[in-house]
Design a protein around this motif. Sequence first.
Motif, PDB file in Angstrom:
ATOM      1  N   ARG A   1      61.161  72.130   7.715  1.00 36.24           N
ATOM      2  CA  ARG A   1      61.686  71.634   6.445  1.00 36.24           C
ATOM      3  C   ARG A   1      62.411  70.293   6.610  1.00 36.24           C
ATOM      4  O   ARG A   1      63.157  69.885   5.747  1.00 36.24           O
ATOM      5  CB  ARG A   1      62.642  72.663   5.828  1.00 36.24           C
ATOM      6  CG  ARG A   1      61.971  73.967   5.415  1.00 36.24           C
ATOM      7  CD  ARG A   1      62.946  74.872   4.712  1.00 36.24           C
ATOM      8  NE  ARG A   1      63.476  74.223   3.527  1.00 36.24           N
ATOM      9  CZ  ARG A   1      64.657  74.521   2.991  1.00 36.24           C
ATOM     10  NH1 ARG A   1      65.433  75.449   3.546  1.00 36.24           N
ATOM     11  NH2 ARG A   1      65.081  73.900   1.916  1.00 36.24           N
ATOM     12  N   HIS A   2      62.188  69.635   7.744  1.00 39.60           N
ATOM     13  CA  HIS A   2      62.701  68.281   7.983  1.00 39.60           C
ATOM     14  C   HIS A   2      64.229  68.253   8.042  1.00 39.60           C
ATOM     15  O   HIS A   2      64.839  67.208   7.788  1.00 39.60           O
ATOM     16  CB  HIS A   2      62.234  67.314   6.885  1.00 39.60           C
ATOM     17  CG  HIS A   2      60.755  67.250   6.703  1.00 39.60           C
ATOM     18  ND1 HIS A   2      60.020  66.099   6.929  1.00 39.60           N
ATOM     19  CD2 HIS A   2      59.842  68.176   6.318  1.00 39.60           C
ATOM     20  CE1 HIS A   2      58.738  66.325   6.669  1.00 39.60           C
ATOM     21  NE2 HIS A   2      58.607  67.589   6.307  1.00 39.60           N
ATOM     22  N   LYS A   3      64.888  69.344   8.361  1.00 44.20           N
ATOM     23  CA  LYS A   3      66.337  69.400   8.310  1.00 44.20           C
ATOM     24  C   LYS A   3      66.961  68.592   9.443  1.00 44.20           C
ATOM     25  O   LYS A   3      66.585  68.718  10.606  1.00 44.20           O
ATOM     26  CB  LYS A   3      66.818  70.856   8.380  1.00 44.20           C
ATOM     27  CG  LYS A   3      66.475  71.664   7.129  1.00 44.20           C
ATOM     28  CD  LYS A   3      67.136  71.073   5.894  1.00 44.20           C
ATOM     29  CE  LYS A   3      66.857  71.902   4.661  1.00 44.20           C
ATOM     30  NZ  LYS A   3      67.487  71.333   3.460  1.00 44.20           N
TER      31      LYS A   3
ATOM     32  N   ALA B   1      65.056  66.640  -4.463  1.00 46.15           N
ATOM     33  CA  ALA B   1      64.300  67.670  -3.739  1.00 46.15           C
ATOM     34  C   ALA B   1      63.842  67.149  -2.380  1.00 46.15           C
ATOM     35  O   ALA B   1      63.910  67.870  -1.373  1.00 46.15           O
ATOM     36  CB  ALA B   1      63.097  68.111  -4.573  1.00 46.15           C
ATOM     37  N   LYS B   2      63.391  65.898  -2.341  1.00 43.53           N
ATOM     38  CA  LYS B   2      62.936  65.322  -1.072  1.00 43.53           C
ATOM     39  C   LYS B   2      64.095  65.135  -0.106  1.00 43.53           C
ATOM     40  O   LYS B   2      63.950  65.364   1.106  1.00 43.53           O
ATOM     41  CB  LYS B   2      62.254  63.980  -1.341  1.00 43.53           C
ATOM     42  CG  LYS B   2      61.696  63.320  -0.087  1.00 43.53           C
ATOM     43  CD  LYS B   2      60.996  62.012  -0.418  1.00 43.53           C
ATOM     44  CE  LYS B   2      60.436  61.350   0.843  1.00 43.53           C
ATOM     45  NZ  LYS B   2      59.760  60.062   0.536  1.00 43.53           N
ATOM     46  N   ALA B   3      65.251  64.715  -0.611  1.00 40.02           N
ATOM     47  CA  ALA B   3      66.405  64.478   0.263  1.00 40.02           C
ATOM     48  C   ALA B   3      66.846  65.748   0.971  1.00 40.02           C
ATOM     49  O   ALA B   3      67.324  65.702   2.109  1.00 40.02           O
ATOM     50  CB  ALA B   3      67.559  63.895  -0.548  1.00 40.02           C
ATOM     51  N   HIS B   4      66.692  66.903   0.307  1.00 39.17           N
ATOM     52  CA  HIS B   4      67.108  68.165   0.906  1.00 39.17           C
ATOM     53  C   HIS B   4      65.935  68.993   1.409  1.00 39.17           C
ATOM     54  O   HIS B   4      66.135  70.102   1.908  1.00 39.17           O
ATOM     55  CB  HIS B   4      67.891  69.000  -0.116  1.00 39.17           C
ATOM     56  CG  HIS B   4      69.208  68.419  -0.508  1.00 39.17           C
ATOM     57  ND1 HIS B   4      69.324  67.429  -1.464  1.00 39.17           N
ATOM     58  CD2 HIS B   4      70.471  68.669  -0.070  1.00 39.17           C
ATOM     59  CE1 HIS B   4      70.602  67.112  -1.614  1.00 39.17           C
ATOM     60  NE2 HIS B   4      71.311  67.849  -0.781  1.00 39.17           N
ATOM     61  N   SER B   5      64.714  68.456   1.259  1.00 42.11           N
ATOM     62  CA  SER B   5      63.506  69.195   1.621  1.00 42.11           C
ATOM     63  C   SER B   5      63.425  70.518   0.876  1.00 42.11           C
ATOM     64  O   SER B   5      63.078  71.561   1.440  1.00 42.11           O
ATOM     65  CB  SER B   5      63.448  69.449   3.134  1.00 42.11           C
ATOM     66  OG  SER B   5      62.174  69.921   3.508  1.00 42.11           O
TER      67      SER B   5
END
Length: 609
Positions: A89-91, A312-316
């Motif tokens: 999730r790209h975290k 939404a993209k910034a937090h995946s």
Amino acid sequence: MMRERIQRATTGARRILRGPRPEAVPALVGTACTLVGLIDIASGILPRFRHSSAHALVEVLPGATGPFAAALSLSVGVLLLLLAHGLKRHKRRAWRAAVVLLPLGAYLQFAYRQSVVGTVVSLAVLALLLLHRGQFSALPDPRSRWKALANFVLMGSGSLGLGLVVVSTHSGHEIGSAGLADRLEHTLYGLFGFEGPIAYTGDDSWTVGYSLGALGLLTAVTTIYFAFRPEHPTARLTDDEERQLRQLLAQHGGRDSLGHFALRRDKSVVFSPSGKAAVCYRVVSGVMLASGDPIGDVEAWPGAIERFMDEAKAHSWTPAVMGCSETGGQVWTRETGLDALELGDEAVVDVADFSLGGRAMRNVRQMVKRIERNGYTTRVRRARDLSAVELAQVRRAAEDWRGTDTERGFSMALGRIGDPADGDAVIATAHKDDPDSPYGDLKAIIHFVPWGTDGMSLELMRRDRSADPGMNELLIVAALQAAPGLSVARVSLNFAMFRSALARGEKIGAGPVLRLWRGLLVFLSRWFQIESLYKFNAKFRPRWEPRFVVFRKSGDLPRIGFAAMQAEGFVPPGPPRPFRARRSPRPERPCTHVIPVAARAASGVGRAA
């Protein structure tokens, strides 16, 4: 032909040399972490695995041989499994943890195992993470202190299970014979760092002890981390945001019957750059759930939608919209490239066309007349016209008649009655003298929220269990008949999931596929209000307005459906609350409470249940 083969081979070689596409790195690394974690766990808990044909593969994985190394391999495997989902999730935090863990793993492999290959592999994965660090920029999800308790329960259960496997796999070196109870006791003692009742020969005692201690330490450390890390704020509308939303609704609130539900105070909101449009949402289980159409000027919707997608993209987070109209679905899909799926229809009654006369309304007419002959009366008023005493009584009755331990609703529920800011809401009540009732003569309640300046939208329906059947029909008819005096021209009722399929499937000439689909829906109606809610709505001869769910890809639908069930209150979003007795039995179907649109994707029910 030969030239094409050479060209394809050359292209494939170039792709291999270039490595994976940057956007595919998080998924690749996350999947690799999952597989490596499982193998590490196997190598840590299964003694024979470290000496099997898979030993050559294990040599290049984090871990080692010997008592301490077995515990280390088990610990690293568990940590990799915990990190895998966050990496996919790209975290950013998962990336940081992996960047710290991989050099440590490389050092341990070189120092304890002298494994050059293992060290190189760890450093190669580390280099891949550093090279594509820009792909891991997602911010953390909103958290609460319940996360610590959930981690303790889940990690504790997992550690107990893995620990029991560790003890059982070393049974061949036990001194004496140990039963299941002894092994369970030894596992529990070992998780807390104490020696259990089982004794082993050779180094197995140290291997089991280190492994159990490592599992217990991981459980404790991760629980402490979740308990003491900064808590992200939960969704909450500020006073300024609510004031701005009300201004937008005053100008454009007549467009969407769900617009007023954006004023739920447990939602977050993003505004367009011009401030002329907004999207309200809540984040549940990594899904960013919006409900209804954007609020405000249609021309400004793209700006608000862009802000929503950026968040939404910034937090995946997985973006999703529950219950948007056809116009809203068209704008969402055009601006974002998302897809839309029709889930059902909203029942809307035009007051000018409503009448109890005619054969089609005979059943409703007879039911209403029968209830009125039994001594019931109705009152339909604006919320501001009720006295403080009446409002308090309505609130208390609505709470006691709820029938569920938790408040349900998200897309089509406001979550409050009689708030001073909601004075334009309409409350319809049914009354009958009852000296034994703690609520006086109050027997049923229906609450409508404003829909622009000339409409109202059903919010909840609740009734006393002892009241006669048909309270819902009585109050809906009373509200429709009183609507002209309230300057209301249209009334939004319930949502009927898969209504068109049910309607077409029962007609003469319906094909076998449609009949089969309708049969499945009727079968599911034994547990969910699908057919019954459609038929209840159809009693009032409404026009049907389609509603849609907007999603990124089909694979996201199960996750969106589960998140919607959590948002609506059908599935607890966290650990269960302590038991408390219900104040009243579960009310009869079809309606004493709102079951909103978002729940339809997973449970098949409509606005009232």
